[in-house]
Design a protein around this motif. Structure first.
Motif, PDB file in Angstrom:
ATOM      1  N   ALA A 138      53.794  61.097  55.445  1.00  0.00           N
ATOM      2  CA  ALA A 138      52.699  60.265  55.954  1.00  0.00           C
ATOM      3  C   ALA A 138      52.820  60.098  57.457  1.00  0.00           C
ATOM      4  O   ALA A 138      53.907  60.240  58.036  1.00  0.00           O
ATOM      5  N   ARG A 139      51.693  59.760  58.069  1.00  0.00           N
ATOM      6  CA  ARG A 139      51.664  59.499  59.516  1.00  0.00           C
ATOM      7  C   ARG A 139      51.415  58.004  59.743  1.00  0.00           C
ATOM      8  O   ARG A 139      50.388  57.479  59.310  1.00  0.00           O
ATOM      9  N   PRO A 140      52.324  57.299  60.403  1.00  0.00           N
ATOM     10  CA  PRO A 140      52.092  55.885  60.705  1.00  0.00           C
ATOM     11  C   PRO A 140      50.972  55.735  61.726  1.00  0.00           C
ATOM     12  O   PRO A 140      50.898  56.488  62.700  1.00  0.00           O
ATOM     13  N   VAL A 141      50.105  54.750  61.513  1.00  0.00           N
ATOM     14  CA  VAL A 141      49.016  54.470  62.460  1.00  0.00           C
ATOM     15  C   VAL A 141      48.966  52.968  62.706  1.00  0.00           C
ATOM     16  O   VAL A 141      49.495  52.165  61.924  1.00  0.00           O
ATOM     17  N   GLY A 142      48.309  52.558  63.782  1.00  0.00           N
ATOM     18  CA  GLY A 142      48.170  51.145  64.093  1.00  0.00           C
ATOM     19  C   GLY A 142      49.524  50.471  64.243  1.00  0.00           C
ATOM     20  O   GLY A 142      50.470  51.026  64.838  1.00  0.00           O
ATOM     21  N   ARG A 143      49.632  49.259  63.699  1.00  0.00           N
ATOM     22  CA  ARG A 143      50.882  48.505  63.799  1.00  0.00           C
ATOM     23  C   ARG A 143      52.049  49.205  63.146  1.00  0.00           C
ATOM     24  O   ARG A 143      53.212  48.995  63.523  1.00  0.00           O
ATOM     25  N   MET A 144      51.761  50.042  62.137  1.00  0.00           N
ATOM     26  CA  MET A 144      52.840  50.724  61.424  1.00  0.00           C
ATOM     27  C   MET A 144      53.606  51.685  62.324  1.00  0.00           C
ATOM     28  O   MET A 144      54.752  52.029  62.028  1.00  0.00           O
ATOM     29  N   ARG A 145      52.998  52.103  63.448  1.00  0.00           N
ATOM     30  CA  ARG A 145      53.724  52.964  64.378  1.00  0.00           C
ATOM     31  C   ARG A 145      54.958  52.248  64.939  1.00  0.00           C
ATOM     32  O   ARG A 145      55.962  52.892  65.274  1.00  0.00           O
ATOM     33  N   LEU A 146      54.875  50.916  65.052  1.00  0.00           N
ATOM     34  CA  LEU A 146      56.032  50.127  65.483  1.00  0.00           C
ATOM     35  C   LEU A 146      56.843  49.617  64.299  1.00  0.00           C
ATOM     36  O   LEU A 146      58.082  49.586  64.349  1.00  0.00           O
ATOM     37  N   LEU A 147      56.145  49.210  63.236  1.00  0.00           N
ATOM     38  CA  LEU A 147      56.832  48.624  62.085  1.00  0.00           C
ATOM     39  C   LEU A 147      57.677  49.642  61.333  1.00  0.00           C
ATOM     40  O   LEU A 147      58.742  49.305  60.819  1.00  0.00           O
ATOM     41  N   TRP A 148      57.204  50.891  61.245  1.00  0.00           N
ATOM     42  CA  TRP A 148      57.959  51.883  60.482  1.00  0.00           C
ATOM     43  C   TRP A 148      59.375  52.077  61.045  1.00  0.00           C
ATOM     44  O   TRP A 148      60.358  51.917  60.312  1.00  0.00           O
ATOM     45  N   PRO A 149      59.551  52.376  62.322  1.00  0.00           N
ATOM     46  CA  PRO A 149      60.926  52.545  62.807  1.00  0.00           C
ATOM     47  C   PRO A 149      61.702  51.240  62.915  1.00  0.00           C
ATOM     48  O   PRO A 149      62.931  51.240  62.807  1.00  0.00           O
ATOM     49  N   ALA A 150      60.994  50.116  63.128  1.00  0.00           N
ATOM     50  CA  ALA A 150      61.694  48.847  63.342  1.00  0.00           C
ATOM     51  C   ALA A 150      62.193  48.224  62.044  1.00  0.00           C
ATOM     52  O   ALA A 150      63.281  47.641  62.002  1.00  0.00           O
ATOM     53  N   LEU A 151      61.407  48.317  60.960  1.00  0.00           N
ATOM     54  CA  LEU A 151      61.756  47.599  59.740  1.00  0.00           C
ATOM     55  C   LEU A 151      61.398  48.345  58.461  1.00  0.00           C
ATOM     56  O   LEU A 151      62.208  48.413  57.544  1.00  0.00           O
ATOM     57  N   VAL A 152      60.194  48.907  58.400  1.00  0.00           N
ATOM     58  CA  VAL A 152      59.700  49.445  57.133  1.00  0.00           C
ATOM     59  C   VAL A 152      60.543  50.611  56.651  1.00  0.00           C
ATOM     60  O   VAL A 152      60.831  50.734  55.454  1.00  0.00           O
ATOM     61  N   ARG A 153      60.972  51.479  57.555  1.00  0.00           N
ATOM     62  CA  ARG A 153      61.743  52.647  57.120  1.00  0.00           C
ATOM     63  C   ARG A 153      63.033  52.239  56.423  1.00  0.00           C
ATOM     64  O   ARG A 153      63.360  52.767  55.354  1.00  0.00           O
ATOM     65  N   VAL A 154      63.775  51.295  56.998  1.00  0.00           N
ATOM     66  CA  VAL A 154      65.043  50.902  56.378  1.00  0.00           C
ATOM     67  C   VAL A 154      64.797  50.197  55.046  1.00  0.00           C
ATOM     68  O   VAL A 154      65.561  50.383  54.091  1.00  0.00           O
ATOM     69  N   CYS A 155      63.704  49.422  54.955  1.00  0.00           N
ATOM     70  CA  CYS A 155      63.375  48.795  53.675  1.00  0.00           C
ATOM     71  C   CYS A 155      62.986  49.844  52.646  1.00  0.00           C
ATOM     72  O   CYS A 155      63.392  49.778  51.474  1.00  0.00           O
ATOM     73  N   HIS A 156      62.186  50.821  53.077  1.00  0.00           N
ATOM     74  CA  HIS A 156      61.785  51.909  52.180  1.00  0.00           C
ATOM     75  C   HIS A 156      63.011  52.656  51.658  1.00  0.00           C
ATOM     76  O   HIS A 156      63.154  52.890  50.446  1.00  0.00           O
ATOM     77  N   ASP A 157      63.916  53.027  52.564  1.00  0.00           N
ATOM     78  CA  ASP A 157      65.108  53.764  52.149  1.00  0.00           C
ATOM     79  C   ASP A 157      65.943  52.958  51.158  1.00  0.00           C
ATOM     80  O   ASP A 157      66.466  53.501  50.177  1.00  0.00           O
ATOM     81  N   THR A 158      66.047  51.662  51.406  1.00  0.00           N
ATOM     82  CA  THR A 158      66.850  50.806  50.534  1.00  0.00           C
ATOM     83  C   THR A 158      66.199  50.665  49.161  1.00  0.00           C
ATOM     84  O   THR A 158      66.878  50.748  48.121  1.00  0.00           O
ATOM     85  N   VAL A 159      64.886  50.462  49.145  1.00  0.00           N
ATOM     86  CA  VAL A 159      64.169  50.339  47.871  1.00  0.00           C
ATOM     87  C   VAL A 159      64.341  51.601  47.032  1.00  0.00           C
ATOM     88  O   VAL A 159      64.642  51.535  45.833  1.00  0.00           O
ATOM     89  N   ILE A 160      64.156  52.753  47.637  1.00  0.00           N
ATOM     90  CA  ILE A 160      64.205  53.998  46.869  1.00  0.00           C
ATOM     91  C   ILE A 160      65.623  54.293  46.380  1.00  0.00           C
ATOM     92  O   ILE A 160      65.814  54.726  45.234  1.00  0.00           O
ATOM     93  N   GLU A 161      66.627  54.022  47.201  1.00  0.00           N
ATOM     94  CA  GLU A 161      67.998  54.215  46.731  1.00  0.00           C
ATOM     95  C   GLU A 161      68.319  53.255  45.591  1.00  0.00           C
ATOM     96  O   GLU A 161      69.022  53.626  44.636  1.00  0.00           O
ATOM     97  N   HIS A 162      67.803  52.025  45.663  1.00  0.00           N
ATOM     98  CA  HIS A 162      67.993  51.064  44.572  1.00  0.00           C
ATOM     99  C   HIS A 162      67.270  51.553  43.323  1.00  0.00           C
ATOM    100  O   HIS A 162      67.782  51.433  42.198  1.00  0.00           O
ATOM    101  N   LEU A 163      66.072  52.123  43.483  1.00  0.00           N
ATOM    102  CA  LEU A 163      65.336  52.691  42.354  1.00  0.00           C
ATOM    103  C   LEU A 163      66.139  53.817  41.700  1.00  0.00           C
ATOM    104  O   LEU A 163      66.233  53.895  40.461  1.00  0.00           O
ATOM    105  N   LEU A 164      66.716  54.695  42.512  1.00  0.00           N
ATOM    106  CA  LEU A 164      67.526  55.782  41.964  1.00  0.00           C
ATOM    107  C   LEU A 164      68.777  55.247  41.274  1.00  0.00           C
ATOM    108  O   LEU A 164      69.223  55.797  40.257  1.00  0.00           O
ATOM    109  N   ASP A 165      69.354  54.171  41.824  1.00  0.00           N
ATOM    110  CA  ASP A 165      70.469  53.502  41.136  1.00  0.00           C
ATOM    111  C   ASP A 165      70.040  53.041  39.748  1.00  0.00           C
ATOM    112  O   ASP A 165      70.782  53.193  38.763  1.00  0.00           O
ATOM    113  N   ASN A 166      68.850  52.440  39.670  1.00  0.00           N
ATOM    114  CA  ASN A 166      68.368  51.950  38.377  1.00  0.00           C
ATOM    115  C   ASN A 166      68.170  53.092  37.390  1.00  0.00           C
ATOM    116  O   ASN A 166      68.432  52.939  36.189  1.00  0.00           O
TER     117      ASN A 166
END
Length: 330
Positions: free
Chosen positions: A107-135
Motif C-alpha cells: 500500500a501507499r500511505p497518503v495524507g496523515r498516514m505518510r507521517l503516522l506510518w513510519p512514526a507509529l502505525v508500522r510498528v503497531c502493524h508489525d506487532t499485531v501480525i506477529e501476535h496473530l502468527l503466534d496465535n
C-alpha cells in the motif's frame, strides 16, 4: 509521492494447510482464533466473511475483495484510512504436514498516514501480525517458540486505547451496592471500556483493581496509614477490600470502621462490542472525625480510583503486563 510499502510476515507451521485454513476462515468472527484480542480492537465485518464484506479494526477500514476459503483473504483499504492498496492473509501448502501462513501488505500511505506510518502505525502493524502468527502457532501446536515482544510504541498504543476512564453516575444495575450504605456522604463511579475477549468475571476485575494497585496508590495508602493514627482512625489493610457479596455481574467489597462505612461495587457489563467495567463507591461517616477525614479524602479519591481502574485495564488487556493468563468468558 510516498513510496509504496511492501510488508511481509510469515510463519512456518508443522501442520497441513487445511488445518490452518480453517483458522483463516474465522477471521472477523466472534470466535476468531487469530486476531490478538483483547490487546487490539477486534476485526469486525458487516456480514460473514465473503467478497464484499465491509469492516476493519478500529480506525483501519477495509473491505473483502478476494476470498478463497481455507487459502486466502484479500482486504482492500478504504481511501479514508490513509493507505491506498491491500493486505492479504494466505496459506501456502508445503506438503501434507507443513504450510506457511503469510500476511502481505502492499500500500501507499497518503495524507496523515505518510507521517503516522513510519512514526507509529508500522510498528503497531508489525506487532499485531506477529501476535496473530503466534496465535496461529499456539492454536495448532499448543505453544509458541518465540513469542512476539512488544516495542514501546506498541505498548503505548495499547495502553492508551485500553485505559480511558470516565466519571459516570452510580449505575442502577449495581444492585448489590445500592442500599449497602445508609445515607451515603460520598457516592461516585468511574467506568472503563475494554474490548471483546477480556475477562467478564467481576471478581477478576475486583482483584485487578483492589489487589494489584499501581505503585503510586500503594505509596499513598502507606502515607495515609501513618497520618491517621494520631487521629484515632484505624489503619487500613487488605481486609478493607474483602468481597462481601457477589453475583454474576457484580462484586461488593468494603468494611465498617469507627469513622465511616465504606462500600465499593465492581460491575461488569458485556455486550457485543466490548465490556464496561464500573467501580462505584459509597461512604457514610459515623463521627466528627469521619466527616473531617472524608473531606480530605474527597480531594484525592477520584484520582486514586481512576489510577487503580486505569492500571487494572492496562494489566488485564496488555499482554506484556499480565502476570497470569487472562481468563476469558466461555
Amino acid at each position: 509521492m510516498a513510496a509504496l510499502v511492501h510488508n511481509i510476515h510469515e510463519r512456518e507451521l508443522p501442520v497441513g494447510a487445511t488445518e490452518v485454513g480453517r483458522l483463516v476462515d474465522r477471521i472477523g468472527a466472534a470466535d476468531d482464533p487469530l486476531w490478538p484480542v483483547p490487546a487490539w480492537v477486534p476485526v469486525r465485518f458487516d456480514r460473514p466473511l465473503a467478497v464484499g464484506a465491509d469492516g476493519g479494526h478500529g480506525p483501519i477500514r477495509y473491505h473483502v475483495t478476494g476470498y478463497e476459503p481455507g487459502r486466502r483473504v484479500e482486504l482492500t483499504f478504504h481511501p479514508r484510512t490513509g493507505l491506498i492498496g491491500a493486505h492479504t492473509l494466505e496459506v501456502e501448502e508445503r506438503g501434507p504436514h507443513a504450510c506457511v501462513l503469510r500476511h502481505r501488505l502492499s500500500a501507499r500511505p497518503v495524507g496523515r498516514m505518510r507521517l503516522l506510518w513510519p512514526a507509529l502505525v508500522r510498528v503497531c502493524h508489525d506487532t499485531v501480525i506477529e501476535h496473530l502468527l503466534d496465535n496461529a502457532e499456539r492454536a495448532v501446536t499448543g505453544t509458541v517458540v518465540h513469542p512476539v515482544r512488544y516495542p514501546w510504541r506498541a505498548r503505548l498504543a495499547v495502553s492508551m486505547e485500553s485505559a480511558r476512564v470516565r466519571g459516570v453516575p452510580v449505575p442502577a444495575a449495581a444492585t448489590l451496592l445500592h442500599g449497602s450504605v445508609d445515607r451515603p456522604d460520598l457516592a461516585d463511579a468511574f467506568a472503563l471500556r475494554v474490548p471483546p475477549g477480556t475477562t467478564t468475571d467481576p471478581q477478576d476485575w475486583a482483584d485487578a483493581v483492589f489487589r494489584n494497585p499501581p505503585r503510586i496508590v500503594v505509596a499513598l495508602l502507606r502515607l495515609r496509614n501513618r497520618l491517621v493514627g494520631p487521629l484515632g482512625i484505624e489503619q487500613g489493610d487488605a481486609s478493607a477490600f474483602d468481597t462481601i457479596a457477589r453475583n454474576e455481574r457484580e462484586v461488593l467489597l468494603g468494611t465498617d470502621a469507627g469513622h465511616l462505612n465504606f462500600r465499593a461495587g465492581v460491575l461488569v457489563e458485556p455486550d457485543t462490542d466490548g465490556t464496561t467495567i464500573t467501580v462505584a463507591t459509597l461512604a457514610a461517616t459515623r463521627s466528627r472525625t469521619g466527616r473531617a477525614y472524608l473531606a480530605v479524602v474527597r480531594l484525592v479519591h477520584p484520582l486514586v480510583v481512576r489510577a487503580m481502574l486505569r492500571h487494572a485495564g492496562r494489566t488485564t488487556v496488555a499482554p506484556w503486563r499480565s502476570t497470569a493468563p487472562v481468563r476469558t468468558a466461555a
